[in-house]
Design a protein around this motif. Structure first.
Motif, PDB file in Angstrom:
ATOM      1  N   VAL B 163      10.305   2.315   2.999  1.00  0.00           N
ATOM      2  CA  VAL B 163       9.775   1.635   1.842  1.00  0.00           C
ATOM      3  C   VAL B 163       9.505   2.310   0.677  1.00  0.00           C
ATOM      4  O   VAL B 163       9.734   3.726   1.179  1.00  0.00           O
ATOM      5  CB  VAL B 163       7.899   1.831   2.771  1.00  0.00           C
ATOM      6  N   ASN B 164       9.148   1.297  -0.392  1.00  0.00           N
ATOM      7  CA  ASN B 164       9.930   1.790  -1.936  1.00  0.00           C
ATOM      8  C   ASN B 164       8.197   1.951  -2.346  1.00  0.00           C
ATOM      9  O   ASN B 164       7.104   2.167  -1.504  1.00  0.00           O
ATOM     10  CB  ASN B 164       9.982   1.279  -2.332  1.00  0.00           C
ATOM     11  N   ASP B 165       8.279   2.924  -3.037  1.00  0.00           N
ATOM     12  CA  ASP B 165       7.003   3.755  -4.107  1.00  0.00           C
ATOM     13  C   ASP B 165       5.943   2.098  -3.641  1.00  0.00           C
ATOM     14  O   ASP B 165       4.335   2.362  -3.589  1.00  0.00           O
ATOM     15  CB  ASP B 165       7.070   4.564  -4.879  1.00  0.00           C
ATOM     16  N   TYR B 170       1.170   0.092  -3.438  1.00  0.00           N
ATOM     17  CA  TYR B 170       0.035  -1.786  -2.850  1.00  0.00           C
ATOM     18  C   TYR B 170      -0.980  -1.908  -1.050  1.00  0.00           C
ATOM     19  O   TYR B 170      -1.586  -2.087  -1.533  1.00  0.00           O
ATOM     20  CB  TYR B 170       1.167  -2.282  -2.620  1.00  0.00           C
ATOM     21  N   PHE B 171      -0.032  -0.794  -0.571  1.00  0.00           N
ATOM     22  CA  PHE B 171      -0.516  -0.815   0.915  1.00  0.00           C
ATOM     23  C   PHE B 171      -1.938   0.515   0.828  1.00  0.00           C
ATOM     24  O   PHE B 171      -2.581   0.981   2.113  1.00  0.00           O
ATOM     25  CB  PHE B 171      -0.070  -1.094   1.733  1.00  0.00           C
ATOM     26  N   THR B 177       3.070   7.418   6.277  1.00  0.00           N
ATOM     27  CA  THR B 177       2.191   6.367   7.926  1.00  0.00           C
ATOM     28  C   THR B 177       2.891   5.021   7.894  1.00  0.00           C
ATOM     29  O   THR B 177       2.341   4.956   9.296  1.00  0.00           O
ATOM     30  CB  THR B 177       1.275   6.461   7.221  1.00  0.00           C
ATOM     31  N   LEU B 178       3.597   4.526   6.824  1.00  0.00           N
ATOM     32  CA  LEU B 178       4.299   3.390   7.276  1.00  0.00           C
ATOM     33  C   LEU B 178       5.612   3.560   7.768  1.00  0.00           C
ATOM     34  O   LEU B 178       5.722   2.687   8.958  1.00  0.00           O
ATOM     35  CB  LEU B 178       4.397   2.531   6.766  1.00  0.00           C
ATOM     36  N   ASP B 218      -7.760  -5.533   1.605  1.00  0.00           N
ATOM     37  CA  ASP B 218      -9.257  -4.844   0.716  1.00  0.00           C
ATOM     38  C   ASP B 218     -10.130  -6.211   2.014  1.00  0.00           C
ATOM     39  O   ASP B 218     -10.620  -6.815   0.881  1.00  0.00           O
ATOM     40  CB  ASP B 218      -9.401  -5.119  -0.542  1.00  0.00           C
ATOM     41  N   GLY B 219      -9.837  -7.406   2.395  1.00  0.00           N
ATOM     42  CA  GLY B 219     -10.568  -8.697   3.062  1.00  0.00           C
ATOM     43  C   GLY B 219     -10.502  -9.102   2.489  1.00  0.00           C
ATOM     44  O   GLY B 219     -10.770 -10.320   3.078  1.00  0.00           O
ATOM     45  N   LYS B 220      -9.089  -9.631   1.867  1.00  0.00           N
ATOM     46  CA  LYS B 220      -9.292 -10.648   0.508  1.00  0.00           C
ATOM     47  C   LYS B 220      -7.702 -11.162   1.114  1.00  0.00           C
ATOM     48  O   LYS B 220      -7.374 -10.717   1.020  1.00  0.00           O
ATOM     49  CB  LYS B 220      -9.542 -10.850  -0.460  1.00  0.00           C
TER      50      LYS B 220
END
Lengths: 210, 549
Positions: B163-165, B170-171, B177-178, B218-220
Motif C-alpha cells: 500500500v502506498n502512503d 486515506y484509511f 497494519t494494512l 468514518d461511518g459514511k
C-alpha cells in the motif's frame, strides 16, 4: 592371540586403514582441501587417534563446527591434546629452513608421545606450501616424503600430505606422487602405481646426486 | 624383438589410468606438466612433451599422439622421445586411448569453462537486471508514494501486499497494519461482492478493469473508483492485482448535480415553447436546437445543425448577424431582431430573436431564443383589418376612409396634384333586399365592390361609406380621368346584371378637392353631386359644382 589391529577411516570414502598409511592428496580448490582436512580430523577424533593438522588454511572455527555437528566438543579435545593444530611455517620451516631430519624427529616424537598418552594411534595431515621448493628444493622435499614411509615402518603414524595442484607444477606433482604409496583420486584412496619404495627412491636420488 | 619385451606391465597401465583420473582434478596449467612427466616414465621413453601441430614430424625416435576430438585438433600433440621403441610398443594402443581420453577431458573442461563463462555473463546480467529492477522498484515505490491516488497490490483473496502512503493516509492506518490483511474484512458486503466479481472477470487477455464501489469511511458511504491490473503466471493462473484508486465521492455528487442540471436544462431547453438554439458565435453555425424549433420548422436536427441562421433564412444577412453578435459580445443589450420565414407548412413564421453569450469553460456559445409571434402577428393583422375594413365586402371602411382622405388632402395640397372623390350608390338597393333577401343583397354588395376594385389603382381608395354607398378617391387623377372612370364604373354595373338580383344601376357623385377645402366640405360636395344624379333619374354621373380641375 593378538588383538585386532586398530583400523580407522582417514576421511576419504569411509575406507578403513590401519595406522601408518602415507597418502598423497593433490587438490584442485580450497574447498576440496578444507573438506579433506575436516574429515581427516573428524574421523581421527572419532577413532580416538591423536590428530594433528599442519596447514596455513587451518580454520579453527570450521574445525570446531565440524566436530560440534558430530557431537564432539572441539574445546574439550583440544584441551586434552587430542587435536593439535599448527601452521606449516612454524612446523615445517622452523628456523626458516626445511630440515627432513628435524621433521621426521618431530613425527617420531609425536607418534611415541601419543601412544604413551594412551592414544591407539596418531595421525597428521599437512598442507605443504610451494615455497618449500625455494627453501629446500624438490630433492629435499622428496627425500623427506620418501623417508616418512620409512619412518612409518617403525612408527606407524598415519600421514596425509596435501599439495595444491594450482601451486605446484605438473612435473613436481608427478614426482611427489612417486614418494607416496597411496594417493587420492576422485575422492577415493588408491594404491599409487607411480610409487617407488623409499629404499629404491633414495638410492636413485643418491645415484643421481653423484 | 623378444616376447619378454612385449609383456605388458600392469603398473604402467595403472600409471596411465591414474594420470587419466588425476588430470580431472588438476588445474589447466598443471595438466600437461603432470602428464608429460608421467609419460616420461613409460618404458623406452626418455622424455615426453607437448608440441603444437606440425612443429615436428614423427620418426622412429619420436612418437606423436595428436590430441583430437573427432577430427578437431585440441591444443597440440603429445610427443614422446623414444630410446627403446620395443619397450614402448606394447603400450602404443593404450597411449592412443590415453591421449583420446585426455582430449575428451580437455574438451569437456573447455566446454565447462565456456559454460562457466556464459553462466558468469548470465549471472552478471541477472545481477544487473536485479539491480535495475530493485532501482526500478525503489523508483516505483517513491513515485507511488508521491501520488495522490491510492495504490495497492493484493492477492486474489484480497490480502494486501503493498500500500502506498496515500492509501495509508486515506484509511488512517500504517502500511504495517494494512499489509498482510484481507481488505474484504473491512469492506461492506456489497463492495466485497463487487470486487469479487471484478477479480473473477480478469483474464490474461483482459488484464485491466475499472470499476466503482462504495465503502464506509468514518461511518459514511464514500465512492471509490479503482483501475486494476492483474498479473498472471505462464499457465494463466492469477497471481496478484495492482490497483490505483481515487475517492470520487465529490465527483460522484457533482455528477448527480450535473445530471439534475442536465435534466433541468433539457426540460428548459428541449421542451421550451420558444425556439431555442445554441450556435458558435464566430461562425454562426448552429450546434443544437430545441424540439420546438424542429417541430415549428418541420426539420430534422441534422438539417439544421451545422447551418447558419442566415442559410436557414431566419436572419436577413450575415452582416446583420455579425452586428448582433458584436453587440452581445460588447455587453450591450441586443435589440430583438424580427424574423420572418416560412414554417413547415410554408406559412409565414414571425418571431423575435434575442441572443446571449454563454461561457462554458474556455468556450463561448451564442444562446439564441426566438419568441414565436406568429399568432400575435396574425391576431394583430386581423384586428387591424377589422378596424379598417368592412366585414362584408372586405374593402376599407368609413373610419379608414376618413383618415385616408385627410392624408391625401395634405398630400395634394403639398404636391399640388388633383384629387377626385367619387361617391357611388346602388340604385333601388332596398328592393333587392326586400325581393331577394338580405343574403342576395350582401352578395350584390360584395360583387359591386369586386367590380369597382377591379377598375382602380393600387393606391386609390375604395371604401364602403355606408349601406349600399361606396366612396372612391383617385389621387393624382385629373377631372377628365375621374369622369371617365366614373362612367366606366356605372356602365359596368348597368351592363352586367347580378346573378343574385338581376340588373342594377349605379349613381355617382364626383367632386374634385379644392385647395383649402376640408374633407367634410369636399365629401359634402360629392354627396350633393350624388343627390343630383339621383334626382336626375339615377344611373348617371353628376359632377359637383366648382369642380373645374
Amino acid at each position: 592371540m593378538n588383538p585386532p589391529a586398530h583400523g580407522c577411516s582417514i576421511g576419504f570414502a569411509n575406507d578403513q586403514f590401519e595406522p601408518g598409511v602415507h597418502v598423497c592428496h593433490i587438490y584442485g580448490d580450497d574447498q576440496e582441501q578444507q573438506n579433506a582436512l575436516l574429515k581427516f580430523l573428524l574421523t581421527g577424533v572419532r577413532g580416538g587417534e591423536r590428530s594433528s593438522c599442519f596447514s596455513e588454511h587451518c580454520d579453527e572455527q570450521a574445525i570446531a563446527q565440524e566436530l560440534s555437528r558430530n557431537g564432539i566438543s572441539y574445546a574439550e579435545v583440544s584441551r586434552a591434546g587430542a587435536v593439535i593444530l599448527g601452521g606449516v611455517r612454524e612446523v615445517y620451516f622452523e628456523s626458516g629452513d626445511f630440515d627432513p631430519d628435524r621433521m621426521l624427529g618431530r613425527l617420531r616424537g609425536l607418534y611415541r608421545e601419543s601412544l604413551e598418552q594412551g592414544y591407539p594411534a596418531a595421525r597428521v595431515i599437512g598442507d605443504m606450501l610451494p615455497e618449500v621448493l625455494d627453501i629446500a628444493g624438490r630433492t629435499r622435499l622428496l627425500e623427506y616424503e620418501s623417508r616418512v614411509t620409512l619412518l612409518q615402518r617403525e612408527c606407524p603414524i598415519t600421514a596425509v600430505c596435501q599439495y595444491d595442484g594450482r601451486a605446484f607444477s605438473g612435473a613436481d606433482i608427478l614426482e611427489i606422487l612417486k614418494v607416496h604409496p597411496l594417493t587420492v583420486v576422485q575422492g577415493a584412496v588408491i594404491r599409487n602405481p607411480f610409487y617407488i619404495p623409499p629404499e629404491t627412491y633414495l638410492a636413485l636420488q643418491r645415484d643421481a646426486s653423484r | 624383438m623378444s616376447t619378454a619385451t612385449r609383456t605388458l606391465d600392469a603398473r604402467v597401465l595403472g600409471q596411465l589410468l591414474l594420470m587419466q583420473s588425476a588430470v580431472i582434478g588438476l588445474p589447466d596449467e598443471t595438466i600437461f606438466g603432470f602428464v608429460c612427466q608421467g609419460l616420461g616414465e613409460l618404458p623406452g621413453v626418455t622424455r615426453a612433451l607437448l608440441v603444437r601441430d606440425g612443429e615436428a614430424a614423427a620418426t622412429s625416435s619420436r612418437q606423436q599422439f595428436p590430441l583430437r576430438v573427432g577430427e578437431r585438433p585440441l591444443r597440440g600433440i603429445i610427443e614422446l622421445e623414444v630410446a627403446d621403441s620395443n619397450a614402448l610398443s606394447p603400450y602404443l594402443g593404450y597411449l592412443e586411448n590415453f591421449c583420446s581420453t585426455l582430449a575428451l577431458i580437455l574438451e569437456e573442461r573447455d566446454q565447462r569453462q565456456r559454460i562457466q563463462e556464459q553462466q558468469q555473463v548470465l549471472e552478471q546480467r541477472v545481477a544487473e537486471r536485479t539491480r535495475a529492477l530493485t532501482q526500478s522498484e525503489a523508483r516505483f515505490r517513491a513515485l507511488s508514494n508521491d501520488l495522490p491516488a491510492m495504490v495497492c497490490e493484493y492477492l486474489p483473496d484480497s490480502t494486501l501486499t503493498y500500500v502506498n502512503d496515500a492509501y495509508c493516509a486515506y484509511f488512517g492506518k500504517t502500511a504495517k497494519t494494512l499489509v498482510g490483511r484481507r481488505f474484504f474484512d473491512f469492506l461492506p458486503a456489497e463492495a466485497v461482492a463487487a470486487v469479487r466479481r471484478e477479480i473473477a472477470s480478469f483474464r490474461p487477455e483482459q488484464p485491466t478493469n475499472s470499476y466503482k464501489h462504495t465503502v464506509l469511511k468514518d461511518g459514511k458511504p464514500v465512492w471509490h473508483e479503482w483501475m486494476d491490473r492483474a498479473f498472471f503466471d505462464e499457465t494463466g493462473q492469477l497471481l496478484r492485482i495492482q490497483g490505483v484508486g481515487f475517492d470520487i465521492t465529490a465527483r460522484q455528487e457533482a455528477e448527480i448535480e450535473l445530471a439534475k442540471a442536465k435534466e433541468l436544462f433539457e426540460r428548459a431547453f428541449r421542451d421550451n415553447p420558444s425556439l431555442m438554439a445554441i450556435s458558435d458565435p464566430e461562425s454562426g453555425r448552429l450546434i443544437d436546437v430545441n424540439n420546438t424549433w424542429l417541430e415549428r420548422m418541420g426539420l430534422r436536427h441534422e438539417q439544421i445543425c451545422g447551418k447558419t441562421m442566415v442559410e436557414l433564412g431566419l436572419f436577413p444577412n450575415e452582416q446583420a448577424r455579425r452586428q448582433l453578435v458584436q453587440e452581445i459580445l460588447a455587453g450591450r443589450r441586443s435589440h430583438p431582431v424580427e424574423i420572418e420565414a416560412p414554417d413547415k407548412n410554408g406559412r409565414a413564421f414571425f418571431g423575435e430573436a434575442a441572443g446571449e453569450i454563454i461561457h462554458v469553460g474556455p468556450h463561448r456559445f451564442l444562446f439564441v431564443t426566438i419568441q414565436d409571434l406568429t399568432r400575435q402577428r396574425e391576431l394583430r393583422t386581423r384586428l387591424e383589418r377589422e378596424a379598417t375594413h368592412d366585414a362584408l365586402t372586405g374593402v376599407y371602411n368609413r373610419q379608414f376612409a376618413d383618415g385616408y382622405l385627410i392624408r391625401e388632402i395634405a398630400a395634394a395640397d403639398r404636391l399640388d396634384h388633383p384629387l377626385p372623390l367619387l361617391i357611388a350608390d346602388l340604385d333601388h338597393f332596398k328592393r333587392v333586399n326586400d325581393r331577394f333577401g338580405h343574403l342576395a343583397g350582401d352578395s350584390v354588395l360584395q360583387e359591386v365592390t369586386g367590380r369597382l376594385g377591379a377598375r382602380i389603382r393600387q393606391n386609390d381608395l375604395l371604401a364602403r361609406w355606408g349601406g349600399e354607398e361606396f366612396i372612391l378617391a383617385l389621387p393624382g387623377t385629373h377631372r377628365a380621368g375621374a369622369v371617365r372612370l366614373a362612367e366606366c364604373l356605372r356602365r359596368d354595373i348597368e351592363l352586367r346584371p347580378f346573378e343574385a338580383a338581376g340588373p342594377m344601376t349605379l349613381s355617382i357623385g364626383l367632386a374634385m378637392w379644392r385647395p383649402g377645402e376640408s374633407a367634410a366640405q369636399w365629401i359634402n360636395r360629392a354627396d350633393q353631386a350624388l343627390y343630383a344624379a339621383k334626382h336626375q333619374g339615377r344611373n348617371r354621373v353628376c359632377i359637383a359644382a366648382d369642380t373645374d380641375r
